[in-house]
Scaffold this active site. Structure first.
Site, PDB file in Angstrom:
ATOM      1  N   GLU A  73       0.840  -1.207   0.000  1.00 52.85           N
ATOM      2  CA  GLU A  73       0.000   0.000   0.000  1.00 52.85           C
ATOM      3  C   GLU A  73       0.873   1.255   0.000  1.00 52.85           C
ATOM      4  OE1 GLU A  73      -3.012   2.355  -0.500  1.00 52.85           O
ATOM      5  OE2 GLU A  73      -3.420   0.210  -0.311  1.00 52.85           O
ATOM      6  N   GLU A  80       1.474   6.474  -7.051  1.00 52.14           N
ATOM      7  CA  GLU A  80       0.419   7.445  -7.346  1.00 52.14           C
ATOM      8  C   GLU A  80       0.946   8.872  -7.237  1.00 52.14           C
ATOM      9  OE1 GLU A  80      -2.694   6.491  -4.606  1.00 52.14           O
ATOM     10  OE2 GLU A  80      -3.520   4.909  -5.891  1.00 52.14           O
TER      11      GLU A  80
END
Length: 134
Positions: A73, A80
């Protein structure tokens, strides 16, 4: 790199690195809802581990998948952010592919953790069910 830029004291360098790493963890917790969700699920799994008195091997698998999901994650979040920085938050098809693939890595990791959790906990839950309801 100029000589004056080189770190000469190990402890300061380590402490600085540690501070940067901790700031990164704080940032991902603050900004990413999914990280908080994964962490909550991990805490619940650890509580269940204590309740069901897991063996050492079961604990190792459980902790492995919890930390694996959290690490992936964090990597997903880093991808991102890099894509957003490089595209200045504008849509780009390659940026979309990168974000989708990183999110896919999180999904696969979460599915793996669900499988491991099922292998560990379902027999124990079934045994409780059989003992108290059948």
């Amino acid at each position: 790199m100029a000589l004056k830029d080189k770190q000469t004291e190990k402890n300061k360098h380590f402490i600085a690195s540690l501070e940067f790493a901790l700031q990164g963890i704080r940032t991902v917790f603050k900004e990413e809802r999914n990280m908080r969700t994964h962490s909550l699920m991990g805490v619940l799994a650890i509580i269940a581990g204590f309740i069901f008195r897991l063996t050492t091997v079961e604990w190792l698998w459980l902790l492995f998948v919890i930390f694996f999901v959290l690490i992936i994650e964090i990597i997903n979040t880093a991808f991102e952010n890099v894509v957003d920085m490089c595209t200045d938050f504008h849509f780009h098809p390659i940026g979309k592919k990168i974000k989708d693939m990183a999110a896919g890595a999180v999904l696969i990791t979460a599915c793996f953790s669900l499988i491991v959790g099922s292998i560990i906990f379902l027999p124990k839950i079934w045994q409780l069910f059989v003992t108290y309801f059948l």
